[in-house]
Design a protein around this motif. Structure first.
Motif, PDB file in Angstrom:
ATOM      1  N   ARG A   1       0.937  -1.166  -0.066  1.00 20.05           N
ATOM      2  CA  ARG A   1       0.055   0.021   0.112  1.00 20.05           C
ATOM      3  C   ARG A   1       0.770   1.204  -0.042  1.00 20.05           C
ATOM      4  NH1 ARG A   1      -1.737   3.979   2.915  1.00 20.05           N
ATOM      5  NH2 ARG A   1      -0.148   3.420   4.599  1.00 20.05           N
ATOM      6  N   ILE A   2       2.109   1.259   0.612  1.00 21.84           N
ATOM      7  CA  ILE A   2       2.815   2.134   0.633  1.00 21.84           C
ATOM      8  C   ILE A   2       3.238   2.829  -0.754  1.00 21.84           C
ATOM      9  CG2 ILE A   2       5.105   3.222   1.550  1.00 21.84           C
ATOM     10  CD1 ILE A   2       4.589   1.780   4.122  1.00 21.84           C
ATOM     11  N   LEU A   3       3.795   1.764  -1.572  1.00 18.88           N
ATOM     12  CA  LEU A   3       4.242   2.092  -2.750  1.00 18.88           C
ATOM     13  C   LEU A   3       3.075   2.651  -3.695  1.00 18.88           C
ATOM     14  CD1 LEU A   3       6.102  -1.469  -3.502  1.00 18.88           C
ATOM     15  CD2 LEU A   3       7.129   0.870  -3.062  1.00 18.88           C
ATOM     16  N   ASP A   4       1.571   2.398  -3.114  1.00 26.88           N
ATOM     17  CA  ASP A   4       0.794   3.104  -4.103  1.00 26.88           C
ATOM     18  C   ASP A   4       0.579   4.586  -3.677  1.00 26.88           C
ATOM     19  OD1 ASP A   4      -0.475   1.407  -5.800  1.00 26.88           O
ATOM     20  OD2 ASP A   4      -1.628   0.041  -4.340  1.00 26.88           O
ATOM     21  N   LEU A   5       1.007   5.053  -2.937  1.00 26.39           N
ATOM     22  CA  LEU A   5       0.998   6.520  -2.537  1.00 26.39           C
ATOM     23  C   LEU A   5       1.583   7.508  -3.789  1.00 26.39           C
ATOM     24  CD1 LEU A   5       1.827   6.332   1.497  1.00 26.39           C
ATOM     25  CD2 LEU A   5      -0.387   6.325   0.291  1.00 26.39           C
ATOM     26  N   PRO A   6       1.035   8.395  -3.900  1.00 30.37           N
ATOM     27  CA  PRO A   6       1.681   9.551  -4.779  1.00 30.37           C
ATOM     28  C   PRO A   6       2.864  10.255  -4.062  1.00 30.37           C
ATOM     29  CG  PRO A   6      -0.356  10.299  -3.514  1.00 30.37           C
ATOM     30  CD  PRO A   6      -0.142   9.041  -3.100  1.00 30.37           C
ATOM     31  N   GLY A   7       3.616  10.789  -5.132  1.00 31.12           N
ATOM     32  CA  GLY A   7       4.798  11.661  -4.688  1.00 31.12           C
ATOM     33  C   GLY A   7       5.617  11.741  -6.086  1.00 31.12           C
ATOM     34  N   SER A   8       6.726  12.503  -5.600  1.00 33.50           N
ATOM     35  CA  SER A   8       7.765  12.790  -6.895  1.00 33.50           C
ATOM     36  C   SER A   8       8.504  11.471  -7.064  1.00 33.50           C
ATOM     37  CB  SER A   8       8.352  13.925  -6.522  1.00 33.50           C
ATOM     38  OG  SER A   8       9.295  13.708  -5.348  1.00 33.50           O
ATOM     39  N   ALA A   9       9.451  11.670  -8.105  1.00 35.69           N
ATOM     40  CA  ALA A   9      10.408  10.526  -8.388  1.00 35.69           C
ATOM     41  C   ALA A   9      11.139  10.396  -7.284  1.00 35.69           C
ATOM     42  CB  ALA A   9      10.945  10.727  -9.828  1.00 35.69           C
ATOM     43  N   ALA A  10      11.705  11.449  -6.690  1.00 36.58           N
ATOM     44  CA  ALA A  10      12.691  11.259  -5.763  1.00 36.58           C
ATOM     45  C   ALA A  10      11.768  10.634  -4.366  1.00 36.58           C
ATOM     46  CB  ALA A  10      13.188  12.605  -5.199  1.00 36.58           C
ATOM     47  N   GLU A  11      10.813  10.873  -4.120  1.00 31.03           N
ATOM     48  CA  GLU A  11       9.936  10.468  -3.175  1.00 31.03           C
ATOM     49  C   GLU A  11       9.777   8.964  -3.194  1.00 31.03           C
ATOM     50  OE1 GLU A  11       7.580  14.329  -1.354  1.00 31.03           O
ATOM     51  OE2 GLU A  11       6.760  13.046  -3.021  1.00 31.03           O
ATOM     52  N   ARG A  12       9.282   8.759  -4.599  1.00 29.80           N
ATOM     53  CA  ARG A  12       8.973   6.915  -4.927  1.00 29.80           C
ATOM     54  C   ARG A  12      10.186   6.324  -4.835  1.00 29.80           C
ATOM     55  NH1 ARG A  12       5.424   9.812  -8.726  1.00 29.80           N
ATOM     56  NH2 ARG A  12       7.219   9.338 -10.304  1.00 29.80           N
ATOM     57  N   GLY A  13      11.359   6.798  -5.107  1.00 29.51           N
ATOM     58  CA  GLY A  13      12.502   6.078  -5.049  1.00 29.51           C
ATOM     59  C   GLY A  13      12.824   5.901  -3.761  1.00 29.51           C
ATOM     60  N   SER A  14      13.027   6.859  -2.883  1.00 25.96           N
ATOM     61  CA  SER A  14      13.388   6.798  -1.491  1.00 25.96           C
ATOM     62  C   SER A  14      12.285   5.808  -0.618  1.00 25.96           C
ATOM     63  CB  SER A  14      13.268   7.963  -0.793  1.00 25.96           C
ATOM     64  OG  SER A  14      14.299   8.844  -1.216  1.00 25.96           O
ATOM     65  N   ARG A  15      11.041   5.967  -1.211  1.00 21.93           N
ATOM     66  CA  ARG A  15       9.915   4.990  -0.488  1.00 21.93           C
ATOM     67  C   ARG A  15      10.305   3.385  -1.088  1.00 21.93           C
ATOM     68  NH1 ARG A  15       4.900   7.436  -2.440  1.00 21.93           N
ATOM     69  NH2 ARG A  15       5.443   9.057  -1.048  1.00 21.93           N
ATOM     70  N   SER A  16      10.464   3.495  -2.342  1.00 16.99           N
ATOM     71  CA  SER A  16      10.886   1.933  -2.722  1.00 16.99           C
ATOM     72  C   SER A  16      12.003   1.426  -2.167  1.00 16.99           C
ATOM     73  CB  SER A  16      11.320   2.009  -4.316  1.00 16.99           C
ATOM     74  OG  SER A  16      11.359   0.684  -4.895  1.00 16.99           O
ATOM     75  N   ALA A  17      12.839   1.984  -1.781  1.00 15.34           N
ATOM     76  CA  ALA A  17      14.068   1.361  -1.080  1.00 15.34           C
ATOM     77  C   ALA A  17      13.775   1.246   0.332  1.00 15.34           C
ATOM     78  CB  ALA A  17      15.471   2.436  -1.170  1.00 15.34           C
ATOM     79  N   ALA A  18      12.898   2.051   1.041  1.00 16.29           N
ATOM     80  CA  ALA A  18      12.907   1.708   2.360  1.00 16.29           C
ATOM     81  C   ALA A  18      11.797   0.358   2.305  1.00 16.29           C
ATOM     82  CB  ALA A  18      11.880   2.743   3.077  1.00 16.29           C
ATOM     83  N   VAL A  19      10.843   0.480   1.519  1.00 17.21           N
ATOM     84  CA  VAL A  19      10.102  -0.931   1.541  1.00 17.21           C
ATOM     85  C   VAL A  19      10.649  -2.187   1.417  1.00 17.21           C
ATOM     86  CG1 VAL A  19       8.063  -1.868   0.045  1.00 17.21           C
ATOM     87  CG2 VAL A  19       7.793   0.422   0.953  1.00 17.21           C
ATOM     88  N   ALA A  20      11.729  -1.913   0.051  1.00 15.74           N
ATOM     89  CA  ALA A  20      12.534  -3.293  -0.015  1.00 15.74           C
ATOM     90  C   ALA A  20      13.296  -3.772   1.149  1.00 15.74           C
ATOM     91  CB  ALA A  20      13.471  -2.895  -1.174  1.00 15.74           C
ATOM     92  N   ARG A  21      13.695  -2.678   2.125  1.00 17.79           N
ATOM     93  CA  ARG A  21      14.527  -3.390   3.229  1.00 17.79           C
ATOM     94  C   ARG A  21      13.545  -3.982   4.150  1.00 17.79           C
ATOM     95  NH1 ARG A  21      16.892   1.658   2.569  1.00 17.79           N
ATOM     96  NH2 ARG A  21      15.606   2.810   3.922  1.00 17.79           N
ATOM     97  N   ALA A  22      12.245  -3.510   4.160  1.00 16.79           N
ATOM     98  CA  ALA A  22      11.322  -3.857   5.138  1.00 16.79           C
ATOM     99  C   ALA A  22      10.818  -5.374   4.894  1.00 16.79           C
ATOM    100  CB  ALA A  22      10.197  -3.058   5.320  1.00 16.79           C
ATOM    101  N   VAL A  23      10.390  -5.406   3.567  1.00 12.87           N
ATOM    102  CA  VAL A  23      10.041  -6.639   2.848  1.00 12.87           C
ATOM    103  C   VAL A  23      11.096  -7.730   2.994  1.00 12.87           C
ATOM    104  CG1 VAL A  23       9.401  -7.812   0.803  1.00 12.87           C
ATOM    105  CG2 VAL A  23       8.419  -5.650   1.252  1.00 12.87           C
ATOM    106  N   ALA A  24      12.423  -7.512   2.775  1.00  8.55           N
ATOM    107  CA  ALA A  24      13.646  -8.488   2.826  1.00  8.55           C
ATOM    108  C   ALA A  24      13.637  -8.883   4.385  1.00  8.55           C
ATOM    109  CB  ALA A  24      14.910  -7.733   2.466  1.00  8.55           C
ATOM    110  N   ALA A  25      13.417  -8.090   5.380  1.00  2.00           N
ATOM    111  CA  ALA A  25      13.284  -8.507   6.823  1.00  2.00           C
ATOM    112  C   ALA A  25      12.287  -9.237   7.096  1.00  2.00           C
ATOM    113  CB  ALA A  25      13.363  -7.108   7.592  1.00  2.00           C
ATOM    114  N   ILE A  26      11.266  -8.916   6.681  1.00  2.00           N
ATOM    115  CA  ILE A  26       9.895  -9.814   7.003  1.00  2.00           C
ATOM    116  C   ILE A  26      10.112 -11.111   6.316  1.00  2.00           C
ATOM    117  CG2 ILE A  26       7.604  -9.828   6.603  1.00  2.00           C
ATOM    118  CD1 ILE A  26       7.362  -6.853   6.469  1.00  2.00           C
ATOM    119  N   LEU A  27      10.505 -11.309   5.215  1.00  2.00           N
ATOM    120  CA  LEU A  27      10.830 -12.585   4.514  1.00  2.00           C
ATOM    121  C   LEU A  27      11.756 -13.295   5.398  1.00  2.00           C
ATOM    122  CD1 LEU A  27      10.714 -11.845   0.702  1.00  2.00           C
ATOM    123  CD2 LEU A  27       8.571 -12.572   2.300  1.00  2.00           C
ATOM    124  N   THR A  28      13.007 -12.714   5.866  1.00  2.00           N
ATOM    125  CA  THR A  28      13.866 -13.324   6.570  1.00  2.00           C
ATOM    126  C   THR A  28      13.232 -14.181   7.809  1.00  2.00           C
ATOM    127  OG1 THR A  28      15.763 -11.900   5.698  1.00  2.00           O
ATOM    128  CG2 THR A  28      16.106 -13.115   7.648  1.00  2.00           C
TER     129      THR A  28
END
Length: 747
Positions: A281-308
């Motif tokens: 759902r966080i990845l669905d939020l609107p924002g600039s390219a810079a905001e989406r890029g930062s958000r994507s990196a944060a989500v990737a870290r969180a998903v990797a930790a949950i899967l681990t």
């Protein structure tokens, strides 16, 4: 007026200029997302800043513009010429109000009425753009996170299908130091139904986190109206967005959105599944390219930790690629991790924050005072040379000469540095031209492409002030008189749209601006006929006039070939005003035209008005200065080559017959005795200075010619203020006082 108010006036002027440029770019390319965002930010900032003062009409107008632009950003309204006209009118009105605020400190008495008229126009546009949007249309689309609320959140809010007030608040990171308490603001919100607090940006590691910086975003829904909610955020209007939304019931929302695939990597209904769905759902939020890029990196870290934690670790590169968007992440989580590497990810340029540009605002009076002191220092420095020569030879003399050379270098560097402080890019006078061309062409039903080149060229701010009005005249005349209507151009074999070019560059220590068009050009025969009809020339004088001289008649006072008077042209004051303004600044105007092909006007101006370079001449034992800008050369002419007709004289210079005038006669001084005179002892020859004036070259006979010198020109004051023929006074390096001549007035 307070310092805060003065700062608002300055920043409002800059924001209005930015908004005008962005609106022009958006009209040319309606798909230009960057221009939409820049325009929206300008209106939004103006709304927030104006809310700090008692100027409700101003705030109401820019708020209406912001609402209209919100529809553009969300794709519910397309850019049209009519919409651009209404936004331009709003910007123009705001500019007039800012000028009134600067002059009087208050809005005009009719501000409320003017704002109501413009707001109704913009509201009409907004209503047209939002028509047919369905029950959930309106400002709901301006808050996409409302539509993304989960079913339990919607049920908890209540009022499903009713109108709520949405609040999107991003506090300033330094808000704790300015006395703001975000949670305290929401405690004052009436009928608060729902509140979510989340990171506004990826959180740094705990060891690097600054507990005194606010890095959160607050989103809330209230059952009260916008008018009741807004006062709670009066102190932070530039950090919050408030608007009415319609909340669909949970069932209707589920029908309106495609169902997401279940999270297969975690047990259904588990905490891990809910956490993974929240990341999507966080990845669905609107924002600039810079905001989406930062958000994507944060989500990737969180998903990797949950899967681990679930015992299903995945390669970090694979997870990062899957977090490109919410759909890709859900597909990745619904299936097993792909074995052949990460899914294809669209190339996205890395957004690097631009380094902030620091600017220091200085009052023009302080700059003028600095330049005056530098000029005085240059004069005092020049007096050191004669003193050194009087000392004679010896070790002291050598040391003084070395010191004088070093001082000369330092003063030159100081003068150059001080002059650089006053230099501004010509973009300052170029910026209004696109809007002028756009509006004038629309009024005349013409298509004109404006090509600007050299906006980065720099000149003294006083030169820019001189150049602004002449440039507007030239551009307006080129569109009105020069470039033909589309049907005439098509009949002549030209493309329907005309091209207007404005080119600037530095040349020989000055600034040159060339304005050219590919229009009909100037017909010399028509110019001669108009000059005779207006009584400016006799028929015989007009017939003897060459084509180039006939074209230069456009600069004659009161001259116009327009068939009727309009608010654009026809009064015969435009081109005359251009020449007068440029020549007052020590520049000159040249024009060339080819019938059927176009016209080219060249403006040549000095780089600065603070320091003037002059040629020192002598007449009857007195010394005078002639600005180098009008000097085309100095030559020794034998008296036998001077031809006289009655009281007039002429010579041939560079294969041209040039009229000759004697400086003694112009200044009312006694004529020379015919022998050698002046320091040069020219004997049977006259020293002639060739002056290049707008009406043509003129040879000025002087007794002698001295050095060239940089001087600080001081205008005439007191009883001498109205004395014609003199530009001012100056002091030479050796302490001599000279009068600087204005040859245009003398001749």
């Amino acid at each position: 007026m307070s310092e805060l108010f003065d700062q608002f006036v300055v920043e409002a002027q800059e924001l209005l200029e930015t908004a005008g440029g962005a609106l022009l770019a958006l009209e040319r390319d309606p798909a230009d997302r960057a221009s939409v965002d820049e325009l929206f930010r300008a209106f939004h900032t103006l709304k927030g800043a104006s809310g700090l003062f008692d100027m409700a009409p101003f705030t109401r107008l820019v708020h209406a513009g912001e609402d209209t632009l919100s529809l553009l950003r969300d794709g519910r309204r397309g850019m049209t010429p009519e919409l651009a006209d209404r936004l331009f009118r709003a910007l123009d009105q705001c500019a007039r109000w800012v000028a009134a605020l600067e002059d009087t400190g208050a809005l005009p008495a009719d501000a409320a009425q003017a704002a109501d008229t413009l707001v109704r126009g913009l509201s009409g546009v907004s209503a047209e753009g939002a028509a047919g949007g369905g029950e959930a249309a309106g400002e709901t689309d301006a808050f996409p996170w409302v539509a993304a609320l989960a079913g339990e959140d919607r049920d908890g809010v209540g009022m499903a299908g009713g109108v709520l007030t949405a609040i999107d608040y991003r506090p300033d990171p330094e808000c704790f130091f300015t006395g703001d308490d975000p949670l305290a603001l929401f405690r004052r919100v009436p009928d608060l139904r729902w509140l979510r607090i989340e990171p506004a940006e990826p959180l740094p590691p705990l060891a690097q986190m600054d507990p005194y910086r606010c890095m959160l975003r607050f989103r809330a829904l209230s059952g009260a109206g916008v008018e009741a909610v807004t006062p709670a955020f009066r102190s932070v209007p530039d950090q919050v967005r408030i608007g009415s939304v319609t909340l669909m019931p949970a069932a209707a929302s589920a029908m309106a959105q495609p169902p997401a695939k279940p999270i297969a990597m975690a047990p259904p209904g588990s905490l891990a599944a809910a956490m993974l769905e929240e990341q999507a759902r966080i990845l669905d939020l609107p924002g600039s390219a810079a905001e989406r890029g930062s958000r994507s990196a944060a989500v990737a870290r969180a998903v990797a930790a949950i899967l681990t934690a679930l015992g299903r670790p995945a390669d970090r590169a694979v997870v990062a690629a899957a977090c490109a968007d919410a759909g890709t992440l859900r597909r990745f989580l619904a299936d097993d991790p792909p074995e052949n590497g990460p899914p294809e990810k669209p190339a996205v340029a890395e957004a690097r924050p631009a380094s902030p540009r620091r600017a220091l605002r200085v009052e023009p009076e302080r700059m003028d005072g600095l330049m005056a002191l530098v000029g005085e220092l240059s004069v005092v420095k020049g007096q050191l040379g004669p003193l050194v020569r009087r000392v004679g030879d010896g070790e002291l003399t050598r040391d003084m000469k070395a010191f004088s050379a070093r001082l000369d270098s330092l003063v030159g560097d100081l003068r150059h540095a001080a002059l650089r402080l006053r230099l501004l890019p010509l973009a300052r006078v170029f910026d209004p031209l696109p809007r002028l061309v756009r509006d004038t062409a629309r009024r005349l039903d013409k298509t004109v492409e404006l090509v600007l080149d050299g906006a980065e060229t720099e000149a003294d701010k006083d030169i820019l002030d001189v150049l602004g009005e002449p440039l507007l005249h030239l551009v307006r005349n080129a569109i009105d008189h020069g470039i033909e209507a589309p049907e005439r151009r098509a009949a002549s074999g030209k493309p329907p749209g005309g091209t207007l070019r404005v080119h600037a560059f530095q040349d020989k220590g000055g600034v040159v601006v060339v304005v050219s068009d590919d229009g009909a050009g100037i017909d010399p025969a028509a110019m001669r006929k108009a000059a005779v009809a207006k009584g400016l020339l006799t028929p015989d004088a007009a017939a003897a006039l060459g084509d180039d001289d006939a074209v230069r008649l456009v600069f004659a006072p009161g001259f116009s070939t327009a068939g009727s008077v309009s608010d654009l042209s026809g009064r015969g004051v435009g081109m005359d005003a251009v020449r007068a303004a440029v020549e007052r600044a020590g520049g000159r105007v040249e024009i060339a035209s080819t019938p059927g092909s176009g016209t080219r006007v060249r403006l040549s101006l000095p780089l600065t008005l603070s320091i003037t370079r002059v040629v020192v001449v002598e007449a009857a034992g007195s010394f005078y200065g002639i600005p180098v800008a009008v000097v085309g050369g100095v030559q020794r002419v034998p008296r036998a080559e001077i031809r006289g007709v009655k009281r007039a004289e002429s010579i041939v210079l560079r294969d041209r017959v040039v009229p000759l005038v004697r400086l003694r006669r112009l200044l009312g001084q006694p004529p020379d005795d015919g022998g050698g005179h002046g320091r040069g002892g020219w004997g049977e020859a006259d020293c002639v200075v060739l002056a290049e004036l707008s009406d043509g070259p003129v040879a000025v006979a002087v007794d002698d010619v001295g050095e060239r010198a940089d001087v600080v020109l001081r205008p005439m004051t007191g009883v001498l203020r109205g004395l014609r023929g003199y530009a001012g006074t100056a002091v030479l390096g050796d302490g001599r006082l000279i009068l600087v001549l204005d040859l245009r007035e003398l001749l």
